[in-house]
Structures are given as structure tokens and as C-alpha cells.
Design a protein around this motif. Structure first.
Motif, PDB file in Angstrom:
ATOM      1  N   ASN A   5       0.806  -1.224   0.000  1.00  0.00           N
ATOM      2  CA  ASN A   5       0.000   0.000   0.000  1.00  0.00           C
ATOM      3  C   ASN A   5       0.835   1.267   0.000  1.00  0.00           C
ATOM      4  OD1 ASN A   5      -2.345  -1.524   0.093  1.00  0.00           O
ATOM      5  ND2 ASN A   5      -2.325  -1.606   2.317  1.00  0.00           N
ATOM      6  N   ALA A   6       2.084   1.162  -0.378  1.00  0.00           N
ATOM      7  CA  ALA A   6       3.010   2.298  -0.306  1.00  0.00           C
ATOM      8  C   ALA A   6       2.639   3.415  -1.273  1.00  0.00           C
ATOM      9  CB  ALA A   6       4.430   1.820  -0.602  1.00  0.00           C
ATOM     10  N   ALA A   7       2.918   4.616  -0.847  1.00  0.00           N
ATOM     11  CA  ALA A   7       2.797   5.807  -1.681  1.00  0.00           C
ATOM     12  C   ALA A   7       4.127   6.556  -1.595  1.00  0.00           C
ATOM     13  CB  ALA A   7       1.644   6.669  -1.198  1.00  0.00           C
ATOM     14  N   PRO A   8       5.216   5.929  -2.074  1.00  0.00           N
ATOM     15  CA  PRO A   8       6.557   6.474  -1.827  1.00  0.00           C
ATOM     16  C   PRO A   8       6.850   7.804  -2.507  1.00  0.00           C
ATOM     17  CG  PRO A   8       6.672   4.680  -3.386  1.00  0.00           C
ATOM     18  CD  PRO A   8       5.260   4.722  -2.875  1.00  0.00           C
ATOM     19  N   ASN A   9       6.067   8.197  -3.483  1.00  0.00           N
ATOM     20  CA  ASN A   9       6.366   9.437  -4.194  1.00  0.00           C
ATOM     21  C   ASN A   9       5.556  10.630  -3.703  1.00  0.00           C
ATOM     22  OD1 ASN A   9       8.286   8.240  -5.925  1.00  0.00           O
ATOM     23  ND2 ASN A   9       6.599   7.283  -7.019  1.00  0.00           N
TER      24      ASN A   9
END
Length: 148
Positions: A64-68
């Protein structure tokens, strides 16, 4: 007055984060990889007065990452600092990886609180907010939750 400025900055940065894409920014500011749990602040010239320190908590690793998302915030911080900061204060921000589980959110919140930010934004998952509520309440640091 300073808290109102902080809330305004936090809202603007949260709005910028909501509109971010997966495209990497061309910002010259240095940030650590998301897996380290933190990013360094911008390197713009110092404005008079103590910095406004924003802690941004988000899911930076896992499915579920939103790294940006923090790239958009960094662009907003760079733009603010290029104009001399906010009301004479440089804006600094650090991102913290909350992961998806409430226990990892508590750990990230504890780390953020120990760094003494002026405000905390993010906290994408309500169960994490609930798990970290006592830490947040004891800290007395204003929190803007932008999650679901």
C-alpha cells in the motif's frame, strides 16, 4: 499566530501531496530512502527565526506504499524556502514510514515526536491513528490527518 501559520503550511503541503504523481521531482534537496524512516530537510538559505518543522507520516513501504507522495511536499517546501520561508521561518519537513500495521504506525509516531516537530501531517490509516492516539495526545503537537 505561529500555530495558524503552521496549520496553513500543513494544509498546503497536504494538498500538494494529494496531487502528486509517480514522476520523480527534479528537486535538489536531499532525502533519505523511504525505508530509513526519515528524510532530511531542504537546504535553502536560512530565514530568521526558528524553523517550522513538519513531520509527514505515510505508508512508504509494502503493497500500500505511496513512496512518491513526499516528492510533492518537498517541491512545496523548496518553493516556500526559495521565497524566504513563511513569516520569517524556514520550513523543514521529514517523512516517516508508518507501514500498514497500527504497531508500525505507533513506532513511526514515537520517532516523529522524539524529533520535536512543530506539526504532524499524514497518518493515512485511521487504525494507526487510534493506536497512536495516546502518544499524539501526550506530545501536544498539532496533527492534521489526511487519511481515510
Amino acid at each position: 499566530m505561529r500555530r495558524m501559520i503552521v496549520v496553513g503550511v500543513a494544509v498546503a503541503m497536504a494538498a500538494a501531496a494529494c496531487g502528486s504523481s509517480s514522476k520523480k521531482s527534479s528537486s535538489t534537496a536531499t532525502t533519505a530512502p523511504p525505508s530509513t524512516g526519515g528524510a532530511s530537510a531542504t537546504t535553502a538559505s536560512a530565514a530568521p527565526g526558528p524553523p517550522i518543522k513538519i513531520a509527514f507520516l505515510d505508508i512508504e513501504t509494502g503493497a500500500n506504499a505511496a513512496p512518491n507522495r513526499h516528492d510533492a511536499i518537498q517541491l512545496a517546501v523548496d518553493a516556500l524556502n526559495a521565497k524566504g520561508g513563511v513569516a520569517g521561518h524556514k520550513v523543514e519537513y521529514t517523512n516517516y514510514d508508518t507501514g500498514i500495521l497500527p504497531a508500525s504506525t505507533v513506532t513511526a509516531v514515537q520517532k516523529a515526536v522524539s524529533d520535536h516537530p512543530t506539526a504532524i501531517i499524514g497518518l493515512q490509516v485511521s487504525s494507526g491513528v487510534l493506536a497512536a492516539a495516546s502518544v499524539l495526545k501526550q506530545s501536544g503537537i498539532p496533527v492534521l490527518q489526511v487519511g481515510n
